[in-house]
Design a protein around this motif. Structure first.
Motif: not given
Length: 679
Positions: A590-591, A601-602, A638-641, A663-664
């Protein structure tokens, strides 16, 4: 999965014979590394002399001095030799013009992109354009009445035509601007005339015309249309392709060139596909009926290890031959004055270049095996999943596809139908030889051979890459059942990589290129035989290190895809733990963003979902004991961002954003699914 496609800004058949990336930049370093520095000033002086004989001598001397000598070439380039020679193209003396064209041609061949770009920027197209009608007119006279001119005069014209065509060929591969300028010359009928009257013209000149046609019809619609509208051109190309060089009498280098001409005609036909009716070629399965019967014997015709050994022996013999001075102030040297050893080295190189060319065309055959179309992908996106959050198919990798990839011609034969035929020669051609790469401490003992051998290795890997990624996209039960074949391909690719090594630095770029292509082959093999390749600890670590060391997102994605296939081997619980832990380390929090970048990453996240979509797998114990669900939950924000930050306006951004959203959503559903299991 991304196949290797051809792009205009990437040279497909590279005429550059002497790689010089190992040399330091700058005039000072060129001067210190050249053994011919003292000869430069006299050449510059004489090329501007009032005496035409001295100007002619200087032009020939340029060709002699740069022969396999990139340091001297760079030194001459720093003295504006390109601009000076272009000025000689309008010389009042015909012999000076002829020799200047020859010198510029040699600079193109030995110098590559930089010099070709310099020639274009210094307006070489303008004088070349004036030569085309003159060459056409003279050749027409010779063809109609061959005895009207002395043999030596004909030889000069043929060589002049060859040199002009070769310059145009090299310029066409320099940039889109240069290609557009060459397109304006409307060369197709001019070039096709050489092929049409091939029995009355020197084979070398005809082959150069075919090379230029091959390049110009490569994803270049104006040239394609210009050839397509003339059905006699298609018939001529088909005749040459099917001749396999059998209609040309000659030995040694002539035989090699005849084979190359047949391969080039095949490549031109494929560039023109689909052939419009009423041409007879319109009714052929071009790949199955024409290309494969021609190209497979070509790539099977030589042992690279034997060729490398022959070159090493010739180099040894050459060192024992008396030295022949190529250029001196006393007389104009002959640009074609070569010893028997040099001619034999060129014959071997010509043979190897034909193999490289055949592989490039075969890469295209494999690349156009049917991919899932956009409609099919959209339909899959809308379908409900069999189990909530489960991902049963290998992830789609649209972000890896090249946006500029051309529309494919009609579907080629399924890969499983011709793969057995191709597999043996391809696996042989990926194996490095002692001359495949320069030594770590300097240039190759014979740069032309090193250049073509390394090009063959990478082209053969491209073929394997496309074939196996095609099979991954369109599974063949017959191929998947042959596990022995899959493991053999896997082992042979690793054997080739072990021989290539990981030596980095200037001049060693081909080694790294082999790794980058080979990991795509491994990915395809891993998907075709998913869960059947036993992961080796050393190989897993090498793939992780390669992924970490590369900044190219596409290479990282391929490494992750390969590791994913290894993680699914049911009995390899330890390897599964190592690989999944690595994938989790690539996820954002998240940070903090992903240390690998969004696209890798995806791929890693999709891989984790795929690996652990079946809780009954033996290795699922790693998911439970490692508390992977907590890590995935912590990564959601973090994935959403990361997905939200993807810029749709950048090249490939729209596809990557769509992929990221998919993927999200899968991640959210997968977390729900695993929580419901209560394991």
């Amino acid at each position: 999965m991304g196949k290797s496609q051809k792009k205009r800004n990437m040279r497909r058949h590279n005429p550059m014979r002497v790689p010089d990336s190992h040399l330091p930049k700058g005039l000072a370093s060129a001067s210190s590394s050249s053994s011919k520095t003292g000869a430069i000033l006299p050449i510059i002086q004489k090329i501007e002399s009032l005496d035409p004989q001295e100007r002619k001598w200087a032009c020939v001397a340029v060709s002699s001095l740069i022969y396999n000598d990139p340091s001297t070439r760079r030194l001459l380039q720093g003295k504006n030799i390109v601009g000076t020679l272009i000025g000689c193209l309008t010389d009042s003396e015909e012999e000076v013009v002829v020799e200047a064209v020859g010198a510029l041609r040699n600079l193109c061949i030995d110098g590559g992109y930089d010099i070709c770009a310099e020639m274009y920027n210094k307006q070489i197209i303008a004088p070349l354009q004036t030569f085309i009608p003159k060459i056409s007119s003279t050749l027409s006279q010779y063809i109609e009445a061959p005895k009207t001119a002395p043999e030596n005069a004909q030889k000069v014209v043929y060589e002049f035509a060859d040199n002009v065509i070769t310059i145009l060929w090299c310029l066409s591969e320099t940039s889109n601007k240069a290609l557009n300028a060459v397109n304006q010359l409307a060369l197709m009928n001019f070039l096709m005339a050489f092929l049409t009257y091939r029995d009355k013209l020197p084979l070398a000149t005809v082959t150069s015309a075919a090379q230029c046609l091959y390049v110009l019809t490569d994803d270049n619609q104006p040239a394609i249309d210009e050839v397509r509208i003339n059905f006699s051109h298609i018939s001529c190309l088909l005749d040459i392709a099917k001749s396999h060089g059998a209609d040309v009498n000659g030995k040694g280098k002539s035989e090699e060139r005849a084979a190359t001409l047949s391969v080039l005609a095949s490549g031109i036909l494929r560039n023109l596909a689909p052939i419009p009716p009423p041409s007879a070629a319109a009714h052929l399965d071009l790949d199955k009926d024409v290309l494969l019967p021609i190209l497979v014997p070509v790539i099977s015709s030589v042992s690279l290890l034997e060729a490398s050994g022959a070159v090493q022996q010739l180099l040894h013999n050459k060192r024992e031959e008396p030295s022949i001075e190529r250029a001196s102030a006393g007389h104009a040297p002959k640009s074609d004055h070569k010893s028997e050893t040099e001619l034999e080295l060129e014959r071997i190189e010509t043979k190897l270049r034909s193999i490289q060319l055949a592989l490039e065309i075969l890469t295209g055959v494999c690349a156009t095996l049917p991919d899932p179309d956009e409609a099919g992908e959209d339909e899959r996106d809308d379908e409900p999943e069999e189990a909530e959050g489960a991902v049963d198919e290998p992830p789609a990798d649209d972000e890896m596809a090249l946006d500029e990839a051309p529309q494919p011609p009609p579907p080629a034969p399924q890969s499983s139908s011709f793969l057995p035929t191709l597999l043996e020669p391809l696996l042989s051609l990926i194996q490095p030889t002692p001359l495949s790469f320069p030594p770590p401490d300097g240039p190759s003992p014979h740069p032309p051979t090193t250049s073509v051998l390394s090009a063959i290795h990478t082209a053969a890997l491209e073929c394997l890459n496309n074939a196996f990624l095609s099979l991954a996209a369109h599974p063949s039960p017959a191929v998947a059942a042959d596990v022995v074949a899959g493991r053999r391909v896997w082992d042979e690719v690793w054997r080739a990589l072990g021989a290539a090594g990981t030596q980095g630095g200037p001049g060693q770029e081909r080694r790294m290129e082999m790794w980058e292509i080979a990991v795509g082959v491994l990915w395809g093999v891993g998907v075709v035989w998913s869960g059947l390749i036993v992961p080796q600890e050393e190989q897993v670590q090498i793939l992780i290190q390669l992924c970490d060391s590369k900044s190219d997102a596409a290479v990282r994605v391929k490494c992750i895809g390969t590791l994913e296939s290894l993680a699914q081997h049911p009995e390899s619980i330890d390897a599964n733990r190592v690989i999944s832990a690595y994938f989790l380390s690539l996820l954002p929090t998240s940070t903090a963003p992903s240390p690998a970048g969004t696209e890798p990453m995806l791929q890693a996240l999709s891989a984790i979902i795929d690996i652990y979509s079946d809780e009954n797998k033996v290795y699922d114990v790693n998911f439970r004991q490692g508390k992977y669900l907590d890590v995935l939950t912590g990564a959601v924000e973090g994935v959403r961002k990361a997905v939200k930050a993807i810029d749709r306006k950048k090249e490939g951004g729209r596809e990557l954003r769509r992929r990221g959203e998919e993927v999200r959503d899968n991640l959210v559903e997968f977390i729900k699914y695993r929580r419901q299991l209560g394991l």
